[in-house]
Scaffold this active site. Structure first.
Site, PDB file in Angstrom:
ATOM      1  N   GLU A 463       1.032  -1.178   0.119  1.00 40.19           N
ATOM      2  CA  GLU A 463       0.084   0.142   0.115  1.00 40.19           C
ATOM      3  C   GLU A 463       0.897   1.025  -0.070  1.00 40.19           C
ATOM      4  OE1 GLU A 463      -2.437   0.616   3.490  1.00 40.19           O
ATOM      5  OE2 GLU A 463      -1.159  -0.793   4.574  1.00 40.19           O
ATOM      6  N   GLU A 472       4.272   8.379  -4.045  1.00 38.40           N
ATOM      7  CA  GLU A 472       5.040   8.031  -2.895  1.00 38.40           C
ATOM      8  C   GLU A 472       6.051   6.963  -3.270  1.00 38.40           C
ATOM      9  OE1 GLU A 472       2.486   7.030   0.479  1.00 38.40           O
ATOM     10  OE2 GLU A 472       1.655   9.259   0.524  1.00 38.40           O
TER      11      GLU A 472
END
Length: 827
Positions: A463, A472
């Site tokens: 995730e 990210e």
């Protein structure tokens, strides 16, 4: 749930009764005995007509003085007999039910006058009234709009000078709210354009807000969406916009019920200084005898409407969750280089919807992998970036459900030393020490080991997605796992993720960044900050898939080539004029098979990125468009905004070209985003002299002649026809079926409602300030808009002249965040 929406009333009374002596309105009941006490605010003028007469006499004396005895204009402060609101009992501390006051600033002033002395008089009167309002604890003041739009810049200048005075900006700052109609039939965005001009002149001052008079007719959806992103502090509801139901009680038409509900849903997010939204009723005394229940019936209905709205919003668990946190602007997380706090993990773990989707994806993946699993050769599952272990929990749940405990080996890798301690405790308490824990950066895990000693995995669960999907470093992190630890049949969850952008108007976002001196070249995560998407579509800019390379086509692992850098040129068509403050970013992810999650707004029309797969498709344009929704009740991600250093204005039927780039630099060991914008309009021109062409291209938008036509004509909503805009929202659904018998009075426009709020229908303009009898608010003034040169008419030109479509560039922005100078992600 607290909706931050309150109810106010403007009592009906005769201003002239205050002209000779003081008669304070200590309570509204003394003037409107029919009203109950279920309201929060009373709207009253700060000063009486007596003060206006005193100021008028002072100004006459000032004009008569000789040059030898000249003295600067001095405006006296109001005395006890000159004020409507008493200097005592403004808010009784021992009685929370006592209503507070909202002040009306003097509406007879001419802040846009060409006479500097008249403007100076207006500013000094306003400062006197603001000083008194601050003394008695009134923090919200409503100001009348300009009377003549040809002098709008003068009006904006005086407002900014008022806002820059310490009387207004000293803490706690006063809120100055300009009253305007929500829209006009002839030009639905005209009042927004007026507001935007003044707001820009005042540099998005945080103390400047807007009070909107609700219309009697249905508001086009694009107009309503524009206002929902603005700092609206009051909704002005005239009794004249009510209809009567079959029982002769006053009710609002369904479109206005929905309008109030939409503002209620915004829930105070538009209030920079924490000022709540207030619905103000006025003119109730005019038609009290025409409805059952009199004046109190209007008030009871509005309270009922707001309570019903609270119940609707309270039933939405996602809305309830959002209300638990304040609106804020945050820098994007950098979990690859920074260690997240325990509170951050805790917040993300509350999103059960996301983990339920992951659980479904893990279940389907393990069902597909189960045939090759055995006790001798167990499946290897890697949870990459395990955090505090929520995905490990879900994996154990699925393994037990499928009775695969002896056929699976689980590895959890996490670089954060604090989160690693939490994993160790969970492994001992909950997982029976069956999870192999690795404290290391996943991009460096076993990369220096011989290939035969590296662990090969069958399922990689992660995730690592940010608000923009790839922001990210999920592509970079998972590529390391793929390159060193995967085989041809390794399954990745998620399998792919796409990033999307759309141009937005978000004046509050721009205002917050400007006021706090935060970078307008860096992307920001926005939580509960209202925005308006200006384009009809959201564009996909790029997509990452896992695995990123096909191993069976490559002989050596060093031959792998993966494009982490991406660039996309995006075209957006914008139908209605406005102002762009940046681009909002979303993402969607395919976890496995047909299991998706999405942060796109509900009912989004998405244009997919053109790819080789669509190149051979003869109907590729149709296949590039699809409808998308937000995953219901998913709360892990808020949108990301890529701002513009300077907002860019555009006219109707414009086209935007947006460059969005993701740059991965191994040399500088970082990843960053760059973006820029160009805007265009299309003109249909006849191929005659360049002088005529040049002249026609400079015609103002509001001047329409037979000689100048744009490719797409403006489409105005007209109250005189039954035509409905194509993109207008049908607001008649899910509302109680009330039979409306018709309006209670003759047609009253939004401007008349604003005049009624300020009492301008009762008082004439002072003749010593302006002897010309002109309208109170002259929206049709075109002095400054008349073209200087008359264009030749078509009958004077050759017939059948060929037409040329010309794409004209109207604006261009700088390239933002060049070389990651404002924001970058370390590798």
């Amino acid at each position: 749930m607290h909706s931050n929406v309150f109810v106010g009333v403007k009592p009906g009374f005769n201003h002239k009764q205050h002209s000779k002596k003081s008669r304070f309105l200590e309570n509204v009941s003394s003037h409107s005995p029919e009203l109950p006490s279920n309201y929060d605010y009373v709207l009253l003028p700060i000063t009486t007509p007596r003060y206006k007469e005193i100021v008028g006499q002072v100004f006459k004396d000032f004009q008569r003085q000789s040059i030898q005895n000249w003295k600067p204009l001095q405006i006296p402060e109001p005395q006890l007999q000159d004020i409507c609101i008493p200097p005592f009992n403004v808010k009784k501390l021992d009685n929370d039910d006592t209503p507070s006051y909202i002040g009306l600033l003097s509406s007879w002033l001419e802040l846009e006058s060409r006479d500097p002395n008249v403007r100076d008089l207006g500013l000094k009167v306003l400062l006197n009234e603001c000083k008194y309002a601050r003394f008695v604890g009134i923090n919200k003041l409503i100001l009348a709009p300009p009377r003549d739009l040809s002098n709008l810049q003068l009006y904006g200048q005086m407002i900014y000078r008022l806002l820059q005075n310490r009387i207004v900006f000293a803490a706690p700052a006063l809120t100055i709210s300009i009253s305007l109609p929500l829209y006009e039939d002839s030009d639905p965005l005209a009042t927004w354009e007026l507001w935007n001009t003044v707001r820009k002149q005042c540099e998005y001052h945080p103390s400047l807000t807007i009070s909107l008079a609700l219309p009697r007719t249905r508001t086009p959806s694009y107009v309503l969406n524009r206002w929902l992103a603005e700092p609206v502090s009051c909704l002005l509801v005239s009794s004249s916009i009510f209809a009567s139901n079959q029982y002769d009680y006053p009710v609002l038409h369904k479109f206005n019920q929905n309008l109030i509900l939409k503002f209620q849903k915004v829930n105070g997010d538009s209030q920079i200084l924490g000022n709540e939204l207030c619905v103000i009723l006025h003119g109730m005394e005019k038609y009290a005898n025409n409805v059952k229940g009199g004046e109190s019936a209007y008030l009871e209905y509005i309270n009922y409407l707001l309570k019903k709205g609270d119940k609707v919003l309270n039933s939405n668990s996602n809305h309830q969750f959002l209300l638990q946190e304040d609106s804020r602007i945050m820098p994007p997380l950098k979990p690859h280089s920074d260690n997240l706090l325990n509170s951050t993990y805790l917040t993300f773990e509350k999103d059960l919807v996301k983990y339920d989707l992951y659980e479904s994806a893990i279940l389907e993946a393990l069902q597909d992998l189960a045939p090759r699993a055995s006790a001798k050769r167990p499946l290897v599952i890697l949870v990459a970036g395990a955090g505090r272990g929520p995905l490990v929990d879900r994996t154990f749940k699925i393994i037990s459900m499928l009775f695969m405990d002896s056929k699976v080996s689980i590895i959890a890798i996490e670089k954060n030393p604090q989160a690693y301690l939490y994993l160790q405790k969970r492994n001992f308490d909950c997982w029976d020490n069956r999870v192999k824990l690795i404290k290391e950066d996943m991009t460096k895990w076993q990369i220096n080991e011989p290939s035969e000693k590296r662990i090969q995995i069958d399922l990689c669960i992660s995730e690592l997605l940010g608000s923009f999907g790839c922001n990210e470093l999920s592509p970079e992190c998972l590529w390391s796992i793929e390159k060193y630890h995967s085989h041809n049949d390794t399954i990745f969850i998620p399998r792919s993720y796409s990033s999307y952008i759309a141009p937005i108007s978000s004046p509050l976002f721009y205002q917050k960044l400007s006021q706090t001196n935060r970078s307008l070249e860096a992307p920001w995560i926005v939580h509960r900050v209202p925005y308006c998407i200006l384009s009809s579509r959201v564009n996909e800019v790029w997509r990452f898939e896992h695995p990123m390379a096909q191993k069976d086509t490559v002989q050596d692992e060093d031959d792998f080539t993966v494009e982490f850098s991406q660039s996309s040129l995006n075209e957006f068509k914008i139908k209605h004029r406005g102002e762009i403050h940046g681009f909002i970013g979303f993402f969607s992810a395919n976890l496995y098979n047909n299991i998706f999650l999405s942060t796109l707004p509900n009912d989004s029309t998405v244009r997919l990125k053109f790819s080789e797969e669509t190149l051979m498709n003869t109907r590729r344009e149709e296949n590039l468009i699809k409808k998308c929704d937000h995953t219901p009740n998913m709360t892990s991600w808020s949108p990301i905004i890529f701002p513009l250093k300077q907002p860019i204005s555009f006219i109707d039927d414009s086209e935007l070209s947006v460059l969005m780039s993701r740059i991965h630099s191994d040399t500088e060991q970082k990843v960053w985003y760059e973006w820029s914008l160009e805007s265009f309009i299309y003109l249909m021109l006849s191929n005659y002299t360049s002088a005529v062409t040049a002249a026609s291209m400079t015609i103002p938008r509001s001047i329409v002649t037979d000689d100048t036509k744009t490719l797409a004509h403006n489409r105005h909503y007209s109250a005189t026809t039954n035509q409905k805009l194509d993109n207008q929202i049908d607001l008649d659904q899910d509302i109680e079926n009330e039979e409306e018998q018709g309006f209670l009075s003759n047609l009253e426009t939004g401007w008349q409602s604003v005049q009624d709020i300020h009492g301008l229908s009762e008082t004439a303009k002072p003749d010593h300030l302006d002897s010309i009898n002109k309208p109170m608010f002259d929206l049709k003034s075109t002095k400054a808009l008349e073209p200087s040169n008359e264009l030749p008419r078509h009958e004077d030109l050759e017939e059948d002249v060929p037409e040329v479509h010309v794409r004209v560039k109207t604006s261009v922005s700088t390239l933002h965040n060049v070389c990651g100078r404002a924001f970058s992600l370390p590798l």
